[in-house]
Design an enzyme around this catalytic site. Structure first.
Site, short mmCIF file in Angstrom:
data_model
loop_
_atom_site.label_atom_id
_atom_site.label_comp_id
_atom_site.label_asym_id
_atom_site.label_seq_id
_atom_site.Cartn_x
_atom_site.Cartn_y
_atom_site.Cartn_z
N PHE A 31 0.82 -1.23 0.00
CA PHE A 31 0.00 0.00 0.00
C PHE A 31 0.85 1.27 0.00
O PHE A 31 0.48 2.27 0.64
CB PHE A 31 -0.99 0.00 1.19
CG PHE A 31 -1.38 -1.37 1.63
CD1 PHE A 31 -1.99 -2.23 0.73
CD2 PHE A 31 -1.11 -1.83 2.91
CE1 PHE A 31 -2.33 -3.53 1.10
CE2 PHE A 31 -1.44 -3.12 3.29
CZ PHE A 31 -2.06 -3.96 2.38
N CYS A 32 2.00 1.22 -0.69
CA CYS A 32 2.90 2.40 -0.75
C CYS A 32 3.40 2.78 0.63
O CYS A 32 3.73 3.94 0.86
CB CYS A 32 2.22 3.61 -1.38
SG CYS A 32 1.74 3.40 -3.06
N ASN A 33 3.43 1.85 1.58
CA ASN A 33 3.92 2.15 2.92
C ASN A 33 4.98 1.10 3.28
O ASN A 33 4.72 0.18 4.06
CB ASN A 33 2.76 2.13 3.92
CG ASN A 33 3.16 2.61 5.31
OD1 ASN A 33 4.29 2.40 5.73
ND2 ASN A 33 2.25 3.25 6.01
#
Ligand code: PLP
Length: 461
Positions: free
Chosen positions: A388-390
């Site tokens: 999740f782009c994290n």
């Protein structure tokens, strides 16, 4: 205990059931179970209708011209700006609103213009979206040190004492920026807003990434006064996409040094005189022609949320989140092994409606999140998988160490190019991602029930 007994406050949010039927009729008509609100909210019929009417009933032109069509657009844009300040209870003499394409562009505006220097610092939490992580490259280009404050399992929160030791460190003299998300898009953790005054007291400018927080929580900028707030409106009310903003304290904006000028951002620029004068306030940061047909719809969106009541949305999402987690973590295979491991808090205290987990077989082996996603897609359930782009959240949750990552990135052939499949091979069998479900204003108990039945289909007897 039944849901109604465990979460009596849910009954007070019944208006959202009518809203769902009215504004999102396709969900039930098509039997779609939408559990991806952290990625994007759904489009309400009302907002499309109101926007459509506005476009059909007015002659709107490029706001950079000086004719009646452009003047009308400017009026609508100014109204939208004011409505953002009002919604977040921000004093216009203290804050300004810079419209951007999304939260990412808002973050980039800060990153590229912040006066990073070798005697300054960029401090950020492990738990951050890549659009906040990416600011470290602007810091690096100016030889400014970056420090990551770690998050700790199982709740994936920060150790307050460790953070305080970073925040209270003596400054070497340069500007210092501290960035964190009000709510994690990985674990749903809500990081304390009282870090804002603490950091400011010790000389930090605070960048609060509110993108995952504001869709279901009240952010009151008369109580909390971060220097910069990033925001994407489609996450709050689904329509329109392509508009976000940076809400910034005027005093903090004065520190920013724009790396260039562009159409719309100057009062005067000269070719022969080799000089430009940046426009004051928000205009100096809005590059080129804004999305001027979409901007007026922001006021409608904020009004839409105000009419529903952000506290009602918050309550509904809190109740459903608590129930979903409780049900999920009690699912067990016939040998007693737990089906799911949730990354982050297992209660609904100080967390939002983003729930990330992996599923396991009876022998404790993680099921590939891509297979879970494929089965969810086949069942008409919209969820999200990956990191999740994290990446900081993912690395801590999945136990991927810095040493493993460094040795992977140093392997021959990985200097400048690494596909996700290379990465999977590299970290040798460890799961590279997780499954995320997230709840929002149109979620109901049936959605949660459908998800739990889906999860049960992985139980082996
Ligand atoms: C916490 C957080 N910050 C920033 C972003 C970036 O938002 P956008 O892609 O709209 O720029 C996201 C998107 O999911 C997010 O969840």
């Amino acid at each position: 205990m039944t849901f109604a007994a465990a979460y009596p406050a849910y009954a007070g949010t019944r208006a959202l059931d009518d809203l769902r039927a009215r504004e999102y009729p396709l969900l039930d008509r098509l039997g779609q179970v939408y559990l991806d609100y952290t990625a994007g909210n759904l489009v309400p019929v009302t907002l499309v209708d109101r926007h459509h009417r506005l476009l059909c009933d007015h002659v709107l032109g490029n706001p950079h011209s000086m004719n009646p069509a452009s003047a009308l657009t400017t009026t609508f844009i100014n109204q939208a700006r004011m409505s953002v300040l009002q919604f977040f209870n921000a004093d216009p003499s203290e804050y300004l609103v810079i419209f951007t394409a999304n939260a990412t562009q808002a973050l980039k505006l800060v990153g590229e213009a912040y006066p990073f220097s070798a005697d300054g610092e960029y401090l950020l939490t492990f738990d951050n979206h890549n659009s906040v992580n990416g600011i470290r490259e602007f810091a690096r280009a100016r030889h400014c040190p970056t420090t990551y404050a770690p998050i700790v399992l199982p709740e994936m929160r920060l150790d307050d004492a460790v953070l305080a030791s970073h925040l209270t460190r003596r400054s070497a003299g340069g500007h210092r920026l501290f960035a964190y998300p009000a709510q994690s898009n990985f674990s749903g953790v809500q990081h304390p807003l009282d870090w804002i005054p603490l950091a400011q007291k010790h000389g930090w400018d605070v960048l609060l990434d509110a993108a995952a927080y504001t869709p279901t929580n009240r952010l009151d900028l008369s109580t909390w006064k971060p220097d910069f707030v990033s925001q994407s409106f489609y996450k709050m009310f689904g329509y329109p996409t392509g508009v976000g903003c940076l809400i910034a304290r005027r005093a903090a904006v004065a520190k920013l040094q724009r790396p260039w000028f562009a159409g719309g951002t100057i009062t005067v620029a000269s070719v022969q005189g080799d000089k430009f004068y940046l426009a004051e306030g928000e205009s100096g940061f809005e590059d080129g022609t804004p999305d001027y047909l979409s901007l007026p719809a922001i006021e409608f969106g904020l009004q839409y949320i105000r009419d529903i009541g952000i506290d009602t949305i918050h309550t509904r999402v809190r109740c459903l989140t608590g129930w979903l987690i409780e049900r999920l973590i009690t699912l067990r295979h016939s040998n007693g092994a737990a089906l799911a491991r949730v990354y982050g808090p297992r209660s609904c205290i100080r967390r939002g409606g983003t729930i990330t987990f992996n599923l396991y077989d009876p022998k404790g082996r993680a099921l590939d999140h891509r297979d879970v996603e494929a089965r969810a897609n086949a069942a008409n359930i919209a969820l999200r998988t990956g990191c999740f782009c994290n990446p900081g959240g993912g690395e801590i949750a999945l136990g991927i160490t810095g040493t493993e990552l460094s040795s992977c990135f140093r392997q021959p052939g990985h200097e400048t190019h690494l596909t996700i499949d290379d990465f999977r091979l590299c970290i040798d069998g460890k799961s590279t991602g997780a499954v995320r479900v997230s709840l929002g204003l149109a979620s109901n108990l049936e959605d949660v029930g459908a998800f739990i039945r889906f999860a049960e289909s992985f139980l082996l007897v």
